[in-house]
Design a protein around this motif. Structure first.
Motif, mmCIF file in Angstrom:
data_model
loop_
_atom_site.group_PDB
_atom_site.id
_atom_site.type_symbol
_atom_site.label_atom_id
_atom_site.label_comp_id
_atom_site.label_asym_id
_atom_site.label_seq_id
_atom_site.Cartn_x
_atom_site.Cartn_y
_atom_site.Cartn_z
ATOM 1 N N TYR A 116 0.900 -1.372 -0.078
ATOM 2 C CA TYR A 116 0.142 -0.013 -0.086
ATOM 3 C C TYR A 116 0.876 1.080 -0.074
ATOM 4 C CZ TYR A 116 -3.990 -2.919 1.442
ATOM 5 O OH TYR A 116 -5.111 -3.684 1.572
ATOM 6 N N GLU A 117 0.446 2.526 -0.697
ATOM 7 C CA GLU A 117 1.005 3.618 -0.624
ATOM 8 C C GLU A 117 0.584 4.196 0.651
ATOM 9 O OE1 GLU A 117 0.439 5.913 -4.041
ATOM 10 O OE2 GLU A 117 1.290 4.336 -5.254
ATOM 11 N N ILE A 118 1.220 5.059 1.254
ATOM 12 C CA ILE A 118 0.667 5.678 2.802
ATOM 13 C C ILE A 118 0.417 7.098 2.355
ATOM 14 C CG2 ILE A 118 1.262 6.377 5.017
ATOM 15 C CD1 ILE A 118 3.303 3.730 5.042
ATOM 16 N N ASP A 119 -0.804 7.582 2.463
ATOM 17 C CA ASP A 119 -1.137 8.897 2.156
ATOM 18 C C ASP A 119 -1.940 9.305 3.578
ATOM 19 O OD1 ASP A 119 -2.085 11.314 0.946
ATOM 20 O OD2 ASP A 119 -3.728 10.282 0.050
ATOM 21 N N ASP A 120 -1.409 10.246 4.280
ATOM 22 C CA ASP A 120 -1.958 10.734 5.292
ATOM 23 C C ASP A 120 -2.494 9.849 6.082
ATOM 24 O OD1 ASP A 120 -2.736 13.109 7.026
ATOM 25 O OD2 ASP A 120 -4.695 13.024 6.294
ATOM 26 N N ARG A 121 -1.602 8.842 6.646
ATOM 27 C CA ARG A 121 -2.005 7.662 7.687
ATOM 28 C C ARG A 121 -3.267 6.760 6.936
ATOM 29 N NH1 ARG A 121 0.744 5.590 11.033
ATOM 30 N NH2 ARG A 121 -1.021 5.094 12.362
ATOM 31 N N LYS A 122 -3.424 7.006 5.678
ATOM 32 C CA LYS A 122 -4.435 6.122 5.062
ATOM 33 C C LYS A 122 -3.603 5.075 4.059
ATOM 34 C CE LYS A 122 -8.161 9.029 5.581
ATOM 35 N NZ LYS A 122 -9.092 9.709 5.009
ATOM 36 N N LEU A 123 -3.976 3.976 3.920
ATOM 37 C CA LEU A 123 -3.332 3.098 2.912
ATOM 38 C C LEU A 123 -4.191 2.996 1.678
ATOM 39 C CD1 LEU A 123 -2.744 -0.020 5.317
ATOM 40 C CD2 LEU A 123 -1.184 1.822 4.691
ATOM 41 N N VAL A 124 -3.650 3.315 0.629
ATOM 42 C CA VAL A 124 -4.018 3.546 -0.647
ATOM 43 C C VAL A 124 -3.312 2.852 -1.721
ATOM 44 C CG1 VAL A 124 -5.268 5.740 -0.010
ATOM 45 C CG2 VAL A 124 -3.114 5.800 -1.235
ATOM 46 N N ASN A 125 -3.951 2.654 -2.994
ATOM 47 C CA ASN A 125 -3.231 2.058 -4.094
ATOM 48 C C ASN A 125 -2.677 0.953 -3.877
ATOM 49 O OD1 ASN A 125 -4.275 4.383 -5.616
ATOM 50 N ND2 ASN A 125 -2.461 5.379 -5.068
ATOM 51 N N PRO A 126 -3.302 -0.265 -3.448
ATOM 52 C CA PRO A 126 -2.975 -1.694 -3.356
ATOM 53 C C PRO A 126 -2.387 -2.201 -4.305
ATOM 54 C CG PRO A 126 -5.263 -1.747 -3.090
ATOM 55 C CD PRO A 126 -4.953 -0.250 -3.346
ATOM 56 N N LEU A 127 -1.102 -2.956 -4.388
ATOM 57 C CA LEU A 127 -0.608 -3.663 -5.155
ATOM 58 C C LEU A 127 -0.618 -4.984 -4.752
ATOM 59 C CD1 LEU A 127 0.759 -4.247 -8.080
ATOM 60 C CD2 LEU A 127 3.133 -3.622 -6.674
ATOM 61 N N VAL A 128 -1.280 -6.108 -5.104
ATOM 62 C CA VAL A 128 -1.457 -7.414 -4.528
ATOM 63 C C VAL A 128 -0.570 -8.174 -5.553
ATOM 64 C CG1 VAL A 128 -2.918 -9.214 -4.303
ATOM 65 C CG2 VAL A 128 -3.790 -7.036 -4.345
ATOM 66 N N ILE A 129 0.322 -8.836 -4.659
ATOM 67 C CA ILE A 129 1.323 -9.860 -5.145
ATOM 68 C C ILE A 129 0.924 -11.292 -4.785
ATOM 69 C CG2 ILE A 129 3.752 -10.377 -5.451
ATOM 70 C CD1 ILE A 129 4.302 -7.460 -4.769
ATOM 71 N N TYR A 130 0.828 -12.047 -5.750
ATOM 72 C CA TYR A 130 0.530 -13.536 -5.370
ATOM 73 C C TYR A 130 1.813 -14.370 -5.685
ATOM 74 C CZ TYR A 130 -4.257 -12.124 -6.350
ATOM 75 O OH TYR A 130 -5.324 -11.203 -6.039
ATOM 76 N N PRO A 131 1.837 -15.494 -4.742
ATOM 77 C CA PRO A 131 2.995 -16.519 -4.966
ATOM 78 C C PRO A 131 3.096 -17.181 -6.310
ATOM 79 C CG PRO A 131 1.582 -17.487 -3.473
ATOM 80 C CD PRO A 131 1.340 -16.014 -3.990
ATOM 81 N N LEU A 132 4.163 -17.508 -6.766
ATOM 82 C CA LEU A 132 4.274 -18.374 -7.909
ATOM 83 C C LEU A 132 3.659 -19.663 -7.902
ATOM 84 C CD1 LEU A 132 7.586 -17.228 -9.290
ATOM 85 C CD2 LEU A 132 5.406 -16.373 -10.113
ATOM 86 N N ASN A 133 3.195 -20.258 -9.059
ATOM 87 C CA ASN A 133 2.563 -21.648 -8.727
ATOM 88 C C ASN A 133 3.776 -22.648 -9.104
ATOM 89 O OD1 ASN A 133 -0.079 -20.859 -8.353
ATOM 90 N ND2 ASN A 133 -0.397 -20.599 -10.763
ATOM 91 N N GLY A 134 3.356 -24.168 -8.493
ATOM 92 C CA GLY A 134 4.344 -24.968 -9.023
ATOM 93 C C GLY A 134 5.448 -25.109 -8.018
ATOM 94 N N SER A 135 6.549 -25.398 -8.764
ATOM 95 C CA SER A 135 7.879 -25.724 -8.059
ATOM 96 C C SER A 135 8.407 -24.333 -7.340
ATOM 97 C CB SER A 135 8.696 -26.493 -8.856
ATOM 98 O OG SER A 135 9.055 -25.597 -10.083
#
Length: 191
Positions: A116-135
């Motif tokens: 999350y970006e921090i904007d005036d103690r608020k969390l905004v513009n989330p970037l969600v990262i998932y784990p890779l699959n398989g091995s």
């Protein structure tokens, strides 16, 4: 003359030893400070953090009458550069009403990293990262967890948590049903 050589030899050895000890001390202190910084900012946003993450991960229903339930378990929260990093296990289940019952139609359990970006103690513009699959799954979790073995193990627990979190998901479903006036005398929940 012999005395001076021995003296110089010991002085040189002592200097090398002192420099070596200073180097080790600085390495240890730097390592401790890095680890301590991560721990000091953990869970900065308190109980609201779960709600923020659940709202971020909420999915739109695939069908008109489908109810989506999302549960988040926070593993770690820390600041990295200018972002708030959240490591969490996400559990999602979908339920469809059918003849007075709610049938479980699908579900998923997975770890995520959310930046999350921090904007005036608020969390905004989330970037969600998932784990890779398989091995690559395990190595991507190590990267997410910043090689912290405790966080890594907690993120891995998401894969075997169905029986542990099932009752919580049903309680969240019941709350959703009541809040949306879907409750009726013949309400049954089937798995």
């Amino acid at each position: 003359m012999i005395y001076k050589r021995k003296h110089n030899k010991y002085m040189t050895r002592n200097r090398i030893l002192i420099i070596y000890l200073l180097f080790i001390s600085i390495s240890i202190l730097t390592g401790c400070c890095i680890n301590q910084t991560v721990n000091e900012t953990e869970l900065t946003y308190g109980d609201d953090l779960v709600n923020i993450v659940e709202e971020t991960m909420k999915q739109e229903p695939r069908e008109e009458n489908e109810i989506q339930i999302t549960k988040a378990e926070i593993v770690a929260s820390f600041e990295e550069e200018t972002k708030q990093i959240i490591l969490a296990n996400i559990y999602q289940m979908s339920f469809i009403p059918e003849e007075g019952s709610f049938l479980s139609s699908s579900g998923a359990m997975f770890p995520v990293e959310i930046q999350y970006e921090i904007d005036d103690r608020k969390l905004v513009n989330p970037l969600v990262i998932y784990p890779l699959n398989g091995s690559e799954f395990s190595s991507s979790l190590k990267k997410m967890s910043r090689n912290n073995i405790k966080w890594y193990n907690q993120l891995m627990e998401s894969q075997n948590a169905y029986h542990r979190i099932y009752n919580d998901m049903i309680q969240k479903l019941k709350k959703e049903i009541v809040e949306n006036n879907l409750d009726g005398p013949r309400l049954f929940i089937k798995d």
